[in-house]
Write a protein that holds these residues in place. Structure first.
Motif, PDB file in Angstrom:
ATOM      1  N   ARG A  86      -6.965  17.854  17.352  1.00  0.00           N
ATOM      2  CA  ARG A  86      -5.500  17.676  17.348  1.00  0.00           C
ATOM      3  C   ARG A  86      -4.791  19.009  17.112  1.00  0.00           C
ATOM      4  O   ARG A  86      -3.738  19.278  17.706  1.00  0.00           O
ATOM      5  N   GLN A  87      -5.368  19.829  16.237  1.00  0.00           N
ATOM      6  CA  GLN A  87      -4.765  21.136  15.996  1.00  0.00           C
ATOM      7  C   GLN A  87      -4.787  21.997  17.254  1.00  0.00           C
ATOM      8  O   GLN A  87      -3.809  22.653  17.601  1.00  0.00           O
ATOM      9  N   VAL A  88      -5.928  21.990  17.949  1.00  0.00           N
ATOM     10  CA  VAL A  88      -6.041  22.771  19.179  1.00  0.00           C
ATOM     11  C   VAL A  88      -5.065  22.260  20.232  1.00  0.00           C
ATOM     12  O   VAL A  88      -4.434  23.035  20.947  1.00  0.00           O
ATOM     13  N   ALA A  89      -4.931  20.938  20.317  1.00  0.00           N
ATOM     14  CA  ALA A  89      -4.029  20.347  21.305  1.00  0.00           C
ATOM     15  C   ALA A  89      -2.586  20.758  21.072  1.00  0.00           C
ATOM     16  O   ALA A  89      -1.775  20.807  22.007  1.00  0.00           O
ATOM     17  N   HIS A  90      -2.254  21.084  19.828  1.00  0.00           N
ATOM     18  CA  HIS A  90      -0.889  21.504  19.503  1.00  0.00           C
ATOM     19  C   HIS A  90      -0.727  23.023  19.527  1.00  0.00           C
ATOM     20  O   HIS A  90       0.256  23.556  19.020  1.00  0.00           O
ATOM     21  N   GLY A  91      -1.687  23.713  20.105  1.00  0.00           N
ATOM     22  CA  GLY A  91      -1.511  25.142  20.357  1.00  0.00           C
ATOM     23  C   GLY A  91      -2.064  26.069  19.306  1.00  0.00           C
ATOM     24  O   GLY A  91      -1.866  27.276  19.384  1.00  0.00           O
ATOM     25  N   GLY A  92      -2.777  25.570  18.321  1.00  0.00           N
ATOM     26  CA  GLY A  92      -3.333  26.448  17.292  1.00  0.00           C
ATOM     27  C   GLY A  92      -4.701  25.966  16.880  1.00  0.00           C
ATOM     28  O   GLY A  92      -5.068  24.818  17.096  1.00  0.00           O
ATOM     29  N   LEU A  93      -5.477  26.845  16.283  1.00  0.00           N
ATOM     30  CA  LEU A  93      -6.814  26.482  15.840  1.00  0.00           C
ATOM     31  C   LEU A  93      -6.837  25.954  14.407  1.00  0.00           C
ATOM     32  O   LEU A  93      -7.862  25.530  13.927  1.00  0.00           O
ATOM     33  N   GLY A  94      -5.667  25.987  13.742  1.00  0.00           N
ATOM     34  CA  GLY A  94      -5.619  25.460  12.383  1.00  0.00           C
ATOM     35  C   GLY A  94      -6.393  26.320  11.412  1.00  0.00           C
ATOM     36  O   GLY A  94      -6.377  27.539  11.480  1.00  0.00           O
ATOM     37  N   THR A  95      -7.085  25.672  10.493  1.00  0.00           N
ATOM     38  CA  THR A  95      -7.820  26.374   9.446  1.00  0.00           C
ATOM     39  C   THR A  95      -9.281  26.551   9.846  1.00  0.00           C
ATOM     40  O   THR A  95      -9.926  25.606  10.282  1.00  0.00           O
ATOM     41  N   VAL A  96      -9.766  27.761   9.696  1.00  0.00           N
ATOM     42  CA  VAL A  96     -11.182  28.049   9.899  1.00  0.00           C
ATOM     43  C   VAL A  96     -11.772  28.394   8.534  1.00  0.00           C
ATOM     44  O   VAL A  96     -11.301  29.312   7.865  1.00  0.00           O
ATOM     45  N   THR A  97     -12.758  27.650   8.117  1.00  0.00           N
ATOM     46  CA  THR A  97     -13.380  27.864   6.814  1.00  0.00           C
ATOM     47  C   THR A  97     -14.605  28.747   6.983  1.00  0.00           C
ATOM     48  O   THR A  97     -15.520  28.405   7.726  1.00  0.00           O
ATOM     49  N   VAL A  98     -14.596  29.877   6.293  1.00  0.00           N
ATOM     50  CA  VAL A  98     -15.665  30.863   6.419  1.00  0.00           C
ATOM     51  C   VAL A  98     -16.433  30.918   5.108  1.00  0.00           C
ATOM     52  O   VAL A  98     -15.851  31.085   4.037  1.00  0.00           O
ATOM     53  N   PRO A 111     -11.509  42.549   5.877  1.00  0.00           N
ATOM     54  CA  PRO A 111     -11.286  42.757   7.310  1.00  0.00           C
ATOM     55  C   PRO A 111     -11.095  41.451   8.079  1.00  0.00           C
ATOM     56  O   PRO A 111     -10.286  41.392   9.011  1.00  0.00           O
ATOM     57  N   LEU A 112     -11.815  40.409   7.690  1.00  0.00           N
ATOM     58  CA  LEU A 112     -11.686  39.143   8.399  1.00  0.00           C
ATOM     59  C   LEU A 112     -10.308  38.522   8.180  1.00  0.00           C
ATOM     60  O   LEU A 112      -9.657  38.068   9.117  1.00  0.00           O
ATOM     61  N   VAL A 113      -9.868  38.503   6.941  1.00  0.00           N
ATOM     62  CA  VAL A 113      -8.564  37.920   6.635  1.00  0.00           C
ATOM     63  C   VAL A 113      -7.459  38.710   7.322  1.00  0.00           C
ATOM     64  O   VAL A 113      -6.504  38.147   7.870  1.00  0.00           O
ATOM     65  N   SER A 114      -7.577  40.053   7.329  1.00  0.00           N
ATOM     66  CA  SER A 114      -6.583  40.894   7.991  1.00  0.00           C
ATOM     67  C   SER A 114      -6.536  40.625   9.492  1.00  0.00           C
ATOM     68  O   SER A 114      -5.465  40.506  10.084  1.00  0.00           O
ATOM     69  N   ILE A 123      -4.369  31.217  13.237  1.00  0.00           N
ATOM     70  CA  ILE A 123      -5.567  30.866  12.485  1.00  0.00           C
ATOM     71  C   ILE A 123      -5.328  31.098  11.000  1.00  0.00           C
ATOM     72  O   ILE A 123      -4.945  32.186  10.594  1.00  0.00           O
ATOM     73  N   ASP A 124      -5.534  30.080  10.213  1.00  0.00           N
ATOM     74  CA  ASP A 124      -5.526  30.217   8.758  1.00  0.00           C
ATOM     75  C   ASP A 124      -6.973  30.248   8.289  1.00  0.00           C
ATOM     76  O   ASP A 124      -7.753  29.341   8.592  1.00  0.00           O
ATOM     77  N   VAL A 125      -7.329  31.290   7.559  1.00  0.00           N
ATOM     78  CA  VAL A 125      -8.697  31.436   7.078  1.00  0.00           C
ATOM     79  C   VAL A 125      -8.812  30.871   5.671  1.00  0.00           C
ATOM     80  O   VAL A 125      -8.066  31.257   4.770  1.00  0.00           O
ATOM     81  N   SER A 126      -9.721  29.949   5.507  1.00  0.00           N
ATOM     82  CA  SER A 126     -10.059  29.416   4.193  1.00  0.00           C
ATOM     83  C   SER A 126     -11.427  29.970   3.806  1.00  0.00           C
ATOM     84  O   SER A 126     -12.353  29.974   4.618  1.00  0.00           O
ATOM     85  N   VAL A 127     -11.552  30.441   2.577  1.00  0.00           N
ATOM     86  CA  VAL A 127     -12.772  31.117   2.135  1.00  0.00           C
ATOM     87  C   VAL A 127     -13.559  30.221   1.195  1.00  0.00           C
ATOM     88  O   VAL A 127     -12.999  29.593   0.289  1.00  0.00           O
ATOM     89  N   SER A 128     -14.861  30.159   1.426  1.00  0.00           N
ATOM     90  CA  SER A 128     -15.748  29.405   0.554  1.00  0.00           C
ATOM     91  C   SER A 128     -16.868  30.330   0.090  1.00  0.00           C
ATOM     92  O   SER A 128     -17.592  30.897   0.906  1.00  0.00           O
ATOM     93  N   HIS A 129     -16.977  30.524  -1.231  1.00  0.00           N
ATOM     94  CA  HIS A 129     -18.015  31.378  -1.809  1.00  0.00           C
ATOM     95  C   HIS A 129     -19.203  30.486  -2.144  1.00  0.00           C
ATOM     96  O   HIS A 129     -19.102  29.578  -2.978  1.00  0.00           O
ATOM     97  N   LEU A 130     -20.343  30.724  -1.498  1.00  0.00           N
ATOM     98  CA  LEU A 130     -21.487  29.832  -1.608  1.00  0.00           C
ATOM     99  C   LEU A 130     -22.705  30.534  -2.205  1.00  0.00           C
ATOM    100  O   LEU A 130     -22.867  31.740  -2.046  1.00  0.00           O
ATOM    101  N   ARG A 131     -23.536  29.763  -2.850  1.00  0.00           N
ATOM    102  CA  ARG A 131     -24.854  30.270  -3.229  1.00  0.00           C
ATOM    103  C   ARG A 131     -25.735  30.307  -1.984  1.00  0.00           C
ATOM    104  O   ARG A 131     -25.540  29.538  -1.048  1.00  0.00           O
ATOM    105  N   PHE A 132     -26.719  31.182  -1.993  1.00  0.00           N
ATOM    106  CA  PHE A 132     -27.568  31.334  -0.814  1.00  0.00           C
ATOM    107  C   PHE A 132     -28.238  30.015  -0.440  1.00  0.00           C
ATOM    108  O   PHE A 132     -28.359  29.677   0.741  1.00  0.00           O
ATOM    109  N   THR A 133     -28.636  29.240  -1.439  1.00  0.00           N
ATOM    110  CA  THR A 133     -29.329  27.985  -1.171  1.00  0.00           C
ATOM    111  C   THR A 133     -28.408  26.915  -0.588  1.00  0.00           C
ATOM    112  O   THR A 133     -28.880  25.919  -0.054  1.00  0.00           O
ATOM    113  N   ASP A 134     -27.085  27.115  -0.692  1.00  0.00           N
ATOM    114  CA  ASP A 134     -26.133  26.123  -0.177  1.00  0.00           C
ATOM    115  C   ASP A 134     -25.661  26.421   1.243  1.00  0.00           C
ATOM    116  O   ASP A 134     -24.932  25.619   1.826  1.00  0.00           O
ATOM    117  N   LEU A 135     -26.049  27.575   1.808  1.00  0.00           N
ATOM    118  CA  LEU A 135     -25.510  27.992   3.103  1.00  0.00           C
ATOM    119  C   LEU A 135     -25.832  27.012   4.222  1.00  0.00           C
ATOM    120  O   LEU A 135     -24.938  26.528   4.927  1.00  0.00           O
TER     121      LEU A 135
END
Length: 260
Positions: A86-98, A111-114, A123-135
């Motif tokens: 739905r976000q793409v259909a309205h002309g934007g990619l919305g939030t991308v969680t990295v 650099p990514l946020v910039s 594009i709105d970037v949402s950041v998730s800090h993960l442990r290696f075992t959770d990737l």
């Protein structure tokens, strides 16, 4: 179009939670025969019995209980996909969680946020800090859309692009004799006590790191496992050993520690 609640997996989760076919049908806005057909079709497709039905109760079988968590994750993924479409259909990619691990945050987050802020695609970037075992679980569930990480050390179904190659560094106690050198060779490190992240912290990479050590002719006099990078650096500062190894972009100042 097909309504998502008409998918058999929705009926499975609803019956599992309601423990009643009639209540599940009412919750989904379907008839009870429709829900029963969904469950029968799903059981036939999976080759397992999901529920035990009696005149007084509906309970999950052992197989049904095992599959319920996966079914809920599948529904969550479909819902995220629907929102994204739905976000793409309205002309934007919305939030991308990295997703980031601790060793990529300092070098690659800014650099990514910039770059995302300069994009014309909204594009709105949402950041998730993960442990290696959770990737891997996080990416499979759809909790994150992409990862910026070090080599996983395991084979997966993911598409992997290499962004950069970096030199490796070691952390030394600042009073260590090797700290006087600007660059260390494998011969300098042979026979030294080492601190490494344990196999439960970096599964897959632990053996690879150990193999690199031995391949370079480096046999530690002792090897202490740390539960986190901060613990490893604290042990290094205390003179317990040399922390092996860190990518150059992950180096952060730490009292009592120098990097080579």
């Amino acid at each position: 179009g097909v309504q998502t609640c008409a998918l058999p997996i929705w009926s499975f989760v609803a019956v599992a939670e309601e423990r009643h076919f009639g209540n599940a049908a009412q919750r989904l806005g379907l008839s009870q025969p429709q829900v029963s057909r969904h469950i029968a079709n799903l059981e036939r497709a999976l080759g397992v019995t999901l529920f035990t039905r009696t005149p007084r109760s509906t309970t999950l079988t052992d197989a049904g209980s095992e599959l319920l968590v996966d079914a809920r994750e599948t529904i969550a993924s479909v819902q995220r996909l629907t929102r994204r479409a739905r976000q793409v259909a309205h002309g934007g990619l919305g939030t991308v969680t990295v997703g980031f691990v601790w060793s990529t945050l300092s070098g690659y987050l800014a650099p990514l946020v910039s770059a995302a802020a300069d994009s014309r695609r909204r594009i709105d970037v949402s950041v998730s800090h993960l442990r290696f075992t959770d990737l891997v679980p996080a990416l499979r569930r759809g909790d994150v859309d992409l990862l910026i990480t070090r080599a996983l050390g395991v084979n997966t179904e993911f598409v992997i692009d290499t962004l950069n190659h970096e030199p490796a560094v070691v952390a030394l106690p600042e009073r260590h004799p090797l700290a006087r050198l600007e660059v260390l060779t494998p011969g300098d490190l042979n026979g030294e006590p080492f601190i490494t992240l344990g196999p439960d912290v970096i599964p897959g990479l632990f053996e690879a790191a150990r193999g690199r050590l031995l391949g370079n002719g480096i046999v530690p006099s002792a090897n202490r496992h740390a539960g986190s990078p901060s613990e490893a650096l604290a042990l290094t500062a205390a003179g317990v050993g040399i922390y092996y190894s860190l990518p150059a972009s992950a180096v952060l100042p730490h009292a009592g520690v120098v990097y080579r």
